[in-house]
Design a protein around this motif. Structure first.
Motif, PDB file in Angstrom:
ATOM      1  N   VAL A 253       0.836  -1.208   0.000  1.00  0.00           N
ATOM      2  CA  VAL A 253       0.000   0.000   0.000  1.00  0.00           C
ATOM      3  C   VAL A 253       0.867   1.253   0.000  1.00  0.00           C
ATOM      4  N   LEU A 254       1.895   1.256   0.827  1.00  0.00           N
ATOM      5  CA  LEU A 254       2.787   2.413   0.897  1.00  0.00           C
ATOM      6  C   LEU A 254       3.448   2.669  -0.456  1.00  0.00           C
ATOM      7  N   THR A 255       3.926   1.628  -1.093  1.00  0.00           N
ATOM      8  CA  THR A 255       4.582   1.774  -2.400  1.00  0.00           C
ATOM      9  C   THR A 255       3.615   2.304  -3.444  1.00  0.00           C
ATOM     10  N   LEU A 256       2.405   1.777  -3.471  1.00  0.00           N
ATOM     11  CA  LEU A 256       1.430   2.227  -4.466  1.00  0.00           C
ATOM     12  C   LEU A 256       1.026   3.681  -4.235  1.00  0.00           C
ATOM     13  N   LEU A 257       0.888   4.085  -2.977  1.00  0.00           N
ATOM     14  CA  LEU A 257       0.541   5.484  -2.709  1.00  0.00           C
ATOM     15  C   LEU A 257       1.684   6.427  -3.078  1.00  0.00           C
ATOM     16  N   ARG A 258       2.899   5.921  -3.047  1.00  0.00           N
ATOM     17  CA  ARG A 258       4.036   6.734  -3.487  1.00  0.00           C
ATOM     18  C   ARG A 258       4.177   6.738  -5.007  1.00  0.00           C
ATOM     19  N   HIS A 259       3.476   5.845  -5.683  1.00  0.00           N
ATOM     20  CA  HIS A 259       3.528   5.741  -7.145  1.00  0.00           C
ATOM     21  C   HIS A 259       2.099   5.718  -7.696  1.00  0.00           C
ATOM     22  N   PRO A 260       1.383   6.834  -7.589  1.00  0.00           N
ATOM     23  CA  PRO A 260      -0.034   6.841  -7.978  1.00  0.00           C
ATOM     24  C   PRO A 260      -0.279   6.470  -9.432  1.00  0.00           C
ATOM     25  N   GLU A 261       0.705   6.690 -10.301  1.00  0.00           N
ATOM     26  CA  GLU A 261       0.510   6.310 -11.698  1.00  0.00           C
ATOM     27  C   GLU A 261       0.300   4.812 -11.853  1.00  0.00           C
ATOM     28  N   HIS A 262       0.889   4.037 -10.940  1.00  0.00           N
ATOM     29  CA  HIS A 262       0.728   2.584 -11.006  1.00  0.00           C
ATOM     30  C   HIS A 262      -0.585   2.126 -10.372  1.00  0.00           C
ATOM     31  N   VAL A 263      -1.129   2.927  -9.463  1.00  0.00           N
ATOM     32  CA  VAL A 263      -2.474   2.629  -8.960  1.00  0.00           C
ATOM     33  C   VAL A 263      -3.457   2.677 -10.119  1.00  0.00           C
ATOM     34  N   ASP A 264      -3.366   3.737 -10.926  1.00  0.00           N
ATOM     35  CA  ASP A 264      -4.251   3.862 -12.091  1.00  0.00           C
ATOM     36  C   ASP A 264      -3.995   2.749 -13.096  1.00  0.00           C
ATOM     37  N   GLN A 265      -2.724   2.387 -13.276  1.00  0.00           N
ATOM     38  CA  GLN A 265      -2.390   1.301 -14.206  1.00  0.00           C
ATOM     39  C   GLN A 265      -3.033  -0.011 -13.765  1.00  0.00           C
ATOM     40  N   LEU A 266      -2.976  -0.311 -12.469  1.00  0.00           N
ATOM     41  CA  LEU A 266      -3.535  -1.561 -11.965  1.00  0.00           C
ATOM     42  C   LEU A 266      -5.059  -1.548 -11.959  1.00  0.00           C
ATOM     43  N   ARG A 267      -5.653  -0.380 -11.865  1.00  0.00           N
ATOM     44  CA  ARG A 267      -7.111  -0.285 -12.003  1.00  0.00           C
ATOM     45  C   ARG A 267      -7.520  -0.610 -13.432  1.00  0.00           C
ATOM     46  N   ARG A 268      -6.733  -0.134 -14.388  1.00  0.00           N
ATOM     47  CA  ARG A 268      -7.045  -0.390 -15.797  1.00  0.00           C
ATOM     48  C   ARG A 268      -6.708  -1.815 -16.201  1.00  0.00           C
ATOM     49  N   GLU A 269      -5.665  -2.376 -15.577  1.00  0.00           N
ATOM     50  CA  GLU A 269      -5.180  -3.713 -15.954  1.00  0.00           C
ATOM     51  C   GLU A 269      -5.135  -4.621 -14.724  1.00  0.00           C
ATOM     52  N   PRO A 270      -6.290  -5.058 -14.221  1.00  0.00           N
ATOM     53  CA  PRO A 270      -6.296  -5.882 -12.998  1.00  0.00           C
ATOM     54  C   PRO A 270      -5.566  -7.211 -13.157  1.00  0.00           C
ATOM     55  N   ASP A 271      -5.440  -7.691 -14.392  1.00  0.00           N
ATOM     56  CA  ASP A 271      -4.713  -8.946 -14.606  1.00  0.00           C
ATOM     57  C   ASP A 271      -3.222  -8.803 -14.323  1.00  0.00           C
ATOM     58  N   LEU A 272      -2.756  -7.569 -14.173  1.00  0.00           N
ATOM     59  CA  LEU A 272      -1.340  -7.318 -13.881  1.00  0.00           C
ATOM     60  C   LEU A 272      -1.036  -7.467 -12.392  1.00  0.00           C
ATOM     61  N   LEU A 273      -2.066  -7.624 -11.566  1.00  0.00           N
ATOM     62  CA  LEU A 273      -1.862  -7.624 -10.119  1.00  0.00           C
ATOM     63  C   LEU A 273      -0.914  -8.724  -9.631  1.00  0.00           C
ATOM     64  N   PRO A 274      -1.033  -9.991 -10.080  1.00  0.00           N
ATOM     65  CA  PRO A 274      -0.067 -11.001  -9.612  1.00  0.00           C
ATOM     66  C   PRO A 274       1.378 -10.615  -9.905  1.00  0.00           C
ATOM     67  N   GLN A 275       1.619 -10.027 -11.073  1.00  0.00           N
ATOM     68  CA  GLN A 275       2.975  -9.593 -11.425  1.00  0.00           C
ATOM     69  C   GLN A 275       3.401  -8.424 -10.538  1.00  0.00           C
ATOM     70  N   ALA A 276       2.457  -7.553 -10.203  1.00  0.00           N
ATOM     71  CA  ALA A 276       2.766  -6.423  -9.329  1.00  0.00           C
ATOM     72  C   ALA A 276       3.140  -6.906  -7.930  1.00  0.00           C
ATOM     73  N   VAL A 277       2.475  -7.960  -7.444  1.00  0.00           N
ATOM     74  CA  VAL A 277       2.820  -8.518  -6.136  1.00  0.00           C
ATOM     75  C   VAL A 277       4.252  -9.047  -6.150  1.00  0.00           C
ATOM     76  N   GLU A 278       4.645  -9.704  -7.243  1.00  0.00           N
ATOM     77  CA  GLU A 278       6.028 -10.182  -7.344  1.00  0.00           C
ATOM     78  C   GLU A 278       7.012  -9.022  -7.297  1.00  0.00           C
ATOM     79  N   GLU A 279       6.660  -7.925  -7.950  1.00  0.00           N
ATOM     80  CA  GLU A 279       7.542  -6.759  -7.927  1.00  0.00           C
ATOM     81  C   GLU A 279       7.610  -6.138  -6.535  1.00  0.00           C
ATOM     82  N   LEU A 280       6.499  -6.141  -5.816  1.00  0.00           N
ATOM     83  CA  LEU A 280       6.525  -5.644  -4.440  1.00  0.00           C
ATOM     84  C   LEU A 280       7.410  -6.522  -3.562  1.00  0.00           C
ATOM     85  N   LEU A 281       7.394  -7.823  -3.802  1.00  0.00           N
ATOM     86  CA  LEU A 281       8.246  -8.747  -3.053  1.00  0.00           C
ATOM     87  C   LEU A 281       9.724  -8.479  -3.326  1.00  0.00           C
ATOM     88  N   ARG A 282      10.029  -7.960  -4.501  1.00  0.00           N
ATOM     89  CA  ARG A 282      11.414  -7.587  -4.818  1.00  0.00           C
ATOM     90  C   ARG A 282      11.739  -6.203  -4.281  1.00  0.00           C
TER      91      ARG A 282
END
Length: 399
Positions: A253-282
């Motif tokens: 949540v902290l990372t996404l709030l610091r990168h609001p452009e990616h919040v909008d990206q994930l709203r538009r592309e919900p299928d990207l969420l599993p990949q986004a979780v992997e990136e958060l883990l990194r």
């Protein structure tokens, strides 16, 4: 500054909000950096990966040359054991949790976890100020692990106190006498283990659909955990089943709030969420460090590390190594080839990783529609004391 003070500086609370410049300093000084206390730090990706897969590197603290008397005699969970004993206990513990014997247990919880996330957000109304940790990121995984193990949710305050003590005792803190922390941790482990064994015994002969019941009602004597093994294993699963996931969700949540452009990206592309979780883990992993001890003198990039020496593998530094990841300090939800250390690697790869991924996807998927208009109240937020399990203690946001 001197490189032999890096561990002390990394673990200094003042650097908890942003240890990444210190990790860059570590990689520059490395790959192997001896510390003033005689331990060694390693923060480069390829060296960490090799050591996590090296059978000469032990997870057992009793292998330390200067281990404490309490560490010599303590029972240990399989997380801190080596093969073949680690493999035996991990295999027995996996039987009621995942493949091949229980292949559907975790997947079957997807709907329940999504519903729980939805229920936790029922009071998340526009204009409210909420604490993501206390009102969402903590109760979600705690409720899930309680249901999975068969622990009454109303006992959560009891085991939260034990869990806090155990996590504190496991932290990496150079230049500090750890005797008192270790004694408190051992006492908490004993009390928590007794509590969980007593719960399991109530189910003996009266099976229910939870893991404690499965452990005590295993029909094959050869596949049963002893009372001591059950205590250590249940404590490990209960703590690991929520502590790291709280950090994963909160850091996300902290990372996404610091990168609001990616919040909008994930709203538009919900299928990207599993990949986004992997990136958060990194990018902002829940676990930053792991200790290993060589069972023999071992050469790493031209440096000989003696038998029995404490070696701290800084996993979060490896996750930002530019020799492995392109633009490693950039958060990229669509990052390809993302073989991070968010769940470790090797034989001790996180046992609960499939469940943690489901929880993180459900949590962030539920929150993302609200994050476009949310703002951080405090940045950086207050962090937990623990440098190894790094994450905000509170994350206040305005909806």
């Amino acid at each position: 500054m001197d490189s032999d003070t890096l561990l002390a500086r990394i673990t200094d609370y003042v650097n908890r909000p942003n240890p990444y410049p210190l990790y860059a300093e570590l990689r520059e000084a490395g790959p192997v950096v001896r510390q003033a206390d005689g331990s060694y730090l390693i923060g480069t990706y390829h060296e960490i990966a090799a050591l996590l897969h090296d059978p000469r590197m032990s997870a057992d603290p009793r292998c330390r040359t200067a281990s404490s008397p309490s560490a010599e005699t303590a029972n240990l969970p399989f997380l801190r054991l080596d093969d073949p004993e680690h493999h035996r206990l991990r295999t027995l513990t996996m039987r009621p949790f995942g493949p091949p014997h229980s292949p559907g247990r975790v997947d079957a919880m997807r709907g329940e976890i999504a519903q729980l996330a939805k229920e936790l957000m029922e009071d998340f109304q526009a204009g409210r100020q909420i604490d993501i940790v206390d009102e969402f990121a903590y109760p979600l995984p705690v409720t899930v692990i309680c249901r999975l193990l068969g622990v009454p949710r109303e006992d959560e305050p009891l085991f939260r106190a034990w869990s806090d003590t155990l996590v504190t005792s496991a932290d990496v803190r150079p230049d500090e006498d750890s005797t008192e922390r270790n004694q408190a941790g051992n006492q908490a482990r004993i009390e928590m283990g007794q509590y969980l064994v007593d719960l399991a015994e109530q189910r003996r002969g009266h099976p229910t659909d939870d893991m404690l019941s499965a452990f005590v009602n295993e029909p094959d004597p050869a596949l049963r955990l002893t009372r001591e093994e059950l205590a250590e294993t249940a404590v490990l699963l209960l703590i690991a089943g929520h502590e790291t996931t709280v950090n994963l969700i909160t850091n996300g949540v902290l990372t996404l709030l610091r990168h609001p452009e990616h919040v909008d990206q994930l709203r538009r592309e919900p299928d990207l969420l599993p990949q986004a979780v992997e990136e958060l883990l990194r990018y902002e992993p829940p676990v930053h460090m792991r200790e290993r001890i060589p069972r023999a003198d071992i050469d790493v990039a031209g440096t000989t590390i003696p038998t029995g020496t404490s070696v701290v593998l800084v996993l979060a530094s490896g996750n930002r190594d530019p020799k492995r990841f392109h633009e490693p300090d950039r958060f990229d939800p669509a990052r390809p080839d993302n073989q991070h250390f968010g769940f470790g690697s090797g034989i001790h790869l996180c046992y609960g990783a499939p469940l943690a991924r489901i929880e993180a996807e459900a949590a962030l998927g539920a929150l993302i529609p609200h994050l476009s208009t949310a703002r951080l109240i405090q940045d950086p937020p207050p962090y937990r004391q623990n440098a190894m399990l790094r994450g905000p203690r509170h994350l206040p946001i305005q909806l």
